[in-house]
Scaffold this motif. Structure first.
Motif, PDB file in Angstrom:
ATOM      1  N   GLU A  65      16.387 -55.377 107.958  1.00 60.43           N
ATOM      2  CA  GLU A  65      16.675 -55.559 109.393  1.00 60.43           C
ATOM      3  C   GLU A  65      15.844 -54.604 110.248  1.00 60.43           C
ATOM      4  N   LYS A  66      15.662 -53.382 109.765  1.00 64.58           N
ATOM      5  CA  LYS A  66      14.877 -52.394 110.496  1.00 64.58           C
ATOM      6  C   LYS A  66      13.406 -52.817 110.595  1.00 64.58           C
ATOM      7  N   ILE A  67      12.886 -53.316 109.473  1.00 62.71           N
ATOM      8  CA  ILE A  67      11.493 -53.761 109.456  1.00 62.71           C
ATOM      9  C   ILE A  67      11.298 -54.955 110.381  1.00 62.71           C
TER      10      ILE A  67
ATOM     11  N   SER B  38       5.939 -55.075 115.419  1.00 59.55           N
ATOM     12  CA  SER B  38       4.892 -55.643 114.574  1.00 59.55           C
ATOM     13  C   SER B  38       5.346 -56.896 113.838  1.00 59.55           C
ATOM     14  N   ASN B  39       6.646 -57.180 113.866  1.00 64.00           N
ATOM     15  CA  ASN B  39       7.167 -58.359 113.195  1.00 64.00           C
ATOM     16  C   ASN B  39       7.799 -59.356 114.163  1.00 64.00           C
TER      17      ASN B  39
ATOM     18  N   GLU C 286       0.409 -52.930 104.194  1.00 59.99           N
ATOM     19  CA  GLU C 286      -0.562 -52.003 104.779  1.00 59.99           C
ATOM     20  C   GLU C 286      -1.598 -52.757 105.607  1.00 59.99           C
ATOM     21  N   LEU C 287      -2.053 -53.880 105.083  1.00 61.15           N
ATOM     22  CA  LEU C 287      -3.084 -54.656 105.756  1.00 61.15           C
ATOM     23  C   LEU C 287      -2.593 -55.279 107.055  1.00 61.15           C
ATOM     24  N   THR C 288      -1.344 -55.732 107.062  1.00 56.05           N
ATOM     25  CA  THR C 288      -0.835 -56.473 108.214  1.00 56.05           C
ATOM     26  C   THR C 288      -0.060 -55.618 109.194  1.00 56.05           C
ATOM     27  N   GLY C 289       0.317 -54.400 108.784  1.00 51.08           N
ATOM     28  CA  GLY C 289       1.102 -53.533 109.656  1.00 51.08           C
ATOM     29  C   GLY C 289       2.567 -53.912 109.728  1.00 51.08           C
ATOM     30  N   GLU C 290       3.082 -54.652 108.760  1.00 56.01           N
ATOM     31  CA  GLU C 290       4.480 -55.093 108.793  1.00 56.01           C
ATOM     32  C   GLU C 290       5.472 -53.980 108.491  1.00 56.01           C
ATOM     33  N   ASN C 291       4.989 -52.816 108.024  1.00 53.73           N
ATOM     34  CA  ASN C 291       5.878 -51.683 107.782  1.00 53.73           C
ATOM     35  C   ASN C 291       5.945 -50.734 108.969  1.00 53.73           C
ATOM     36  N   GLU C 292       5.247 -51.060 110.035  1.00 55.57           N
ATOM     37  CA  GLU C 292       5.180 -50.141 111.159  1.00 55.57           C
ATOM     38  C   GLU C 292       6.515 -50.025 111.878  1.00 55.57           C
ATOM     39  N   GLU C 293       6.754 -48.823 112.412  1.00 52.36           N
ATOM     40  CA  GLU C 293       7.936 -48.624 113.236  1.00 52.36           C
ATOM     41  C   GLU C 293       7.559 -48.838 114.706  1.00 52.36           C
ATOM     42  N   ASP C 294       8.435 -48.472 115.606  1.00 51.07           N
ATOM     43  CA  ASP C 294       8.214 -48.737 117.018  1.00 51.07           C
ATOM     44  C   ASP C 294       7.102 -47.901 117.631  1.00 51.07           C
ATOM     45  N   ASP C 295       6.725 -46.833 116.948  1.00 46.86           N
ATOM     46  CA  ASP C 295       5.700 -45.934 117.466  1.00 46.86           C
ATOM     47  C   ASP C 295       4.416 -46.704 117.793  1.00 46.86           C
ATOM     48  N   GLU C 296       4.041 -46.724 119.058  1.00 44.81           N
ATOM     49  CA  GLU C 296       2.899 -47.521 119.500  1.00 44.81           C
ATOM     50  C   GLU C 296       1.604 -47.066 118.849  1.00 44.81           C
ATOM     51  N   SER C 297       1.561 -45.778 118.513  1.00 46.68           N
ATOM     52  CA  SER C 297       0.319 -45.239 117.953  1.00 46.68           C
ATOM     53  C   SER C 297       0.035 -45.762 116.565  1.00 46.68           C
ATOM     54  N   GLN C 298       1.066 -46.349 115.908  1.00 47.29           N
ATOM     55  CA  GLN C 298       0.885 -46.827 114.551  1.00 47.29           C
ATOM     56  C   GLN C 298       0.561 -48.311 114.494  1.00 47.29           C
ATOM     57  N   GLN C 299       0.413 -48.947 115.667  1.00 44.57           N
ATOM     58  CA  GLN C 299       0.359 -50.396 115.657  1.00 44.57           C
ATOM     59  C   GLN C 299      -1.030 -50.986 115.432  1.00 44.57           C
ATOM     60  N   THR C 300      -2.030 -50.181 115.178  1.00 42.48           N
ATOM     61  CA  THR C 300      -3.336 -50.707 114.824  1.00 42.48           C
ATOM     62  C   THR C 300      -3.392 -50.908 113.320  1.00 42.48           C
TER      63      THR C 300
END
Length: 532
Positions: free
Chosen positions: A273-275, A280-281, A509-523
């Protein structure tokens, strides 16, 4: 392991190569074996169809398919494939990879048989029926592309994922080879059974009535490998990435993969649910966020596949005309219809053995070592070189058939140890799970648009330039076609720079589906293309 990655997905990424990997390769790969057989066997029988159904009694010379009929017979399956890739690619993300996997296979079985049973009161009627069934055969084949690629990428570990996906696609080489071998066996059997000599009388007398069975048997044989793998496809569990990240059923994903991996995996409902709640999702295919993250990637995968298939499919379908133009195949009037099938099949089988099949397996062996980007760039480069090397001194090759065969085989070798494999692999890795099958289907459909350009455009152009000798193309027509294909490959080389490297990274890792809300991690981590 990323703090956000689900345990079941990490287990798949880190799993050692096991028996289930090879089982998945064979089950998915037999679909591609069938795909290649069905798509390419038509080029073995088009000359036979012309001799059976378009014989001109007035001139008593072997008949040929009219250019529009030849283009339709060769290209209609690609139209169906394009439609099937888009439809089943989308459906695979909506209903699940497994649920529609068996449907595509049964469609292929039914339409392979129906193609061989094509009927009609007139020659054009038979061809129309054949085209109808081959369209729907292509529709089923189209579904196999995104589903097989996505299933294999989501089952594989990240260390050898490229090799596993490429191995599925490499079964295409065996399918092309099988088409040639089946045609050799059937045509030689009919030659022997009905005592049709290789240098019989010209015209209709050299086309015995039983020759009508030859093309029908060759087409219907495509149902056999598809039917043999249907049961095993239905036994495969749904991929964990679909079940957990799209269907949101972490319990089922953990249970399925526990059986596959023979380890105990726990469901992680809160983490799922968090992911899924992360930005990013949440974006869709037509959103600005998708365009920002993956727009150039999709342009790269579609453009390179489109350009590759113009060259690859036109070269395959064009083979018999090239062999005739350089004198490697005798004129139709010097041999019986069934023996002509034998000679065309022998030529294509030799090309497959020398260049096509080895190229696929070089990719399988090296893709996870030197990377997708390097292999694709190298493949387009050498295809360009060899196409121009065939085209520029074209008249030289007329007196040097062995040299032409070697050069021509090398173009197929570097197509398959190059973009023909990597364009299939990369779209199954770099897009998010909820869009993976759809984006692969779009990329593959762009490729089939290129195949349509190749089959309708180049085939029609070559048959429009006729000599007095039974409609064979002028040498200048073949030379120009090879020059254009060289230029197409050069464009593919340039567009490859839009395609990211995906070697050695998990799908998340390739798609960024593990990213959290932090905008800096969204690339996403695939935005950079390696330097060359």
């Amino acid at each position: 392991m990323s703090n956000n990655q689900l345990g079941v997905l990490h287990a798949l990424d880190a799993a050692k190569t096991q028996w289930y990997h090879f089982t998945a390769i064979v089950i998915a790969g037999m679909g591609f074996f069938t795909d290649a057989y069905d798509l390419f066997c038509i080029s073995l029988i088009t000359k036979l169809l012309g001799r059976i159904y378009y014989h001109d009694e007035k001139i008593n010379k072997p008949g040929t398919l009219p250019p529009n009929i030849a283009a339709a017979v060769n290209g209609v399956a690609f139209c169906g494939t394009l439609a099937g890739q888009l439809f089943f690619g989308w459906l695979g993300d909506k209903l699940g990879r497994k649920r529609v996997y068996g449907l595509t296979l049964m469609l292929m079985v039914i339409c392979s048989i129906a193609s061989g049973l094509s009927f009609g009161k007139t020659p054009n009627g038979v061809m129309a029926t054949l085209c109808f069934f081959r369209f729907w055969l292509g529709f089923g084949i189209g579904g196999d592309y995104p589903l097989s690629a996505t299933i294999m990428s989501e089952y594989a570990n990240k260390k050898t994922r490229g090799a596993f996906i490429a191995a599925v696609f490499a079964m295409q080489g065996f399918g092309i080879l099988a088409g040639g071998i089946v045609a050799l066996i059937v045509s030689s059997a009919f030659d022997h059974a009905f005592k049709v000599g290789p240098y019989n009388l010209i015209g209709q007398k050299s086309t015995v009535p039983q020759a009508d069975y030859v093309w029908r048997i060759i087409l219907m044989f495509g149902a056999v490998p598809a039917l043999l793998t249907y049961y095993w496809r239905m036994k495969m569990p749904e991929t964990a990435r679909y079940t957990a990240l799209i269907a949101r059923n972490s319990k089922q994903a953990a249970a399925d993969m526990s059986k596959v991996l023979n380890v105990e995996l726990k469901p992680e409902e809160e983490k799922v649910e968090k992911i899924l709640a992360a930005p990013s999702n949440s974006f869709g295919l037509f959103s600005k966020e998708f365009a920002k993250r993956h727009g150039l990637h999709l342009l790269g995968t579609t453009s390179t596949w489109f350009l590759l298939d113009i060259a690859f499919y036109s070269s395959n379908l064009f083979q018999k005309d090239i062999f005739t133009a350089i004198g490697w195949l005798p004129a139709a009037g010097t041999m019986s219809a069934t023996h002509e099938v034998y000679r065309v099949a022998r030529a294509q089988t030799l090309i497959a053995l020398c260049g096509t099949v080895p190229g696929y397996w070089f990719t399988v062996a090296l893709i996870d070592h030197i990377g997708r980007f390097t292999i694709q760039l190298m493949g387009f480069f050498f295809m360009t070189v060899f196409m121009f090397a065939l085209a520029i001194p074209y008249n030289h090759w007329k007196s040097n058939n062995a040299g032409f065969l070697i050069m021509y085989s090398l173009t197929f070798f570097f197509a398959n140890f190059g973009p023909n494999a990597t364009t299939f692999v990369v779209p199954a890795e770099i897009f998010p799970a909820r869009l993976r099958s759809t984006c692969h289907g779009i990329s593959a459909a762009a490729g089939k648009a290129g195949a349509i350009v190749g089959s309708f455009g180049f085939l029609y152009a070559s048959q429009s330039q006729k000599t007095p000798d039974h409609g064979y193309p002028h040498g200048i027509g073949v030379k120009n076609a090879l020059m254009v294909l060289g230029a197409v490959n050069c464009l593919g080389f340039l567009f490859t720079f839009l395609v990211p490297e995906s070697k050695g990274k998990s799908l998340e890792e390739l798609t960024g589906e593990n990213e959290e809300d932090d905008e800096s991690q969204q690339t996403t981590s695939v935005d950079k293309v390696p330097a060359v």
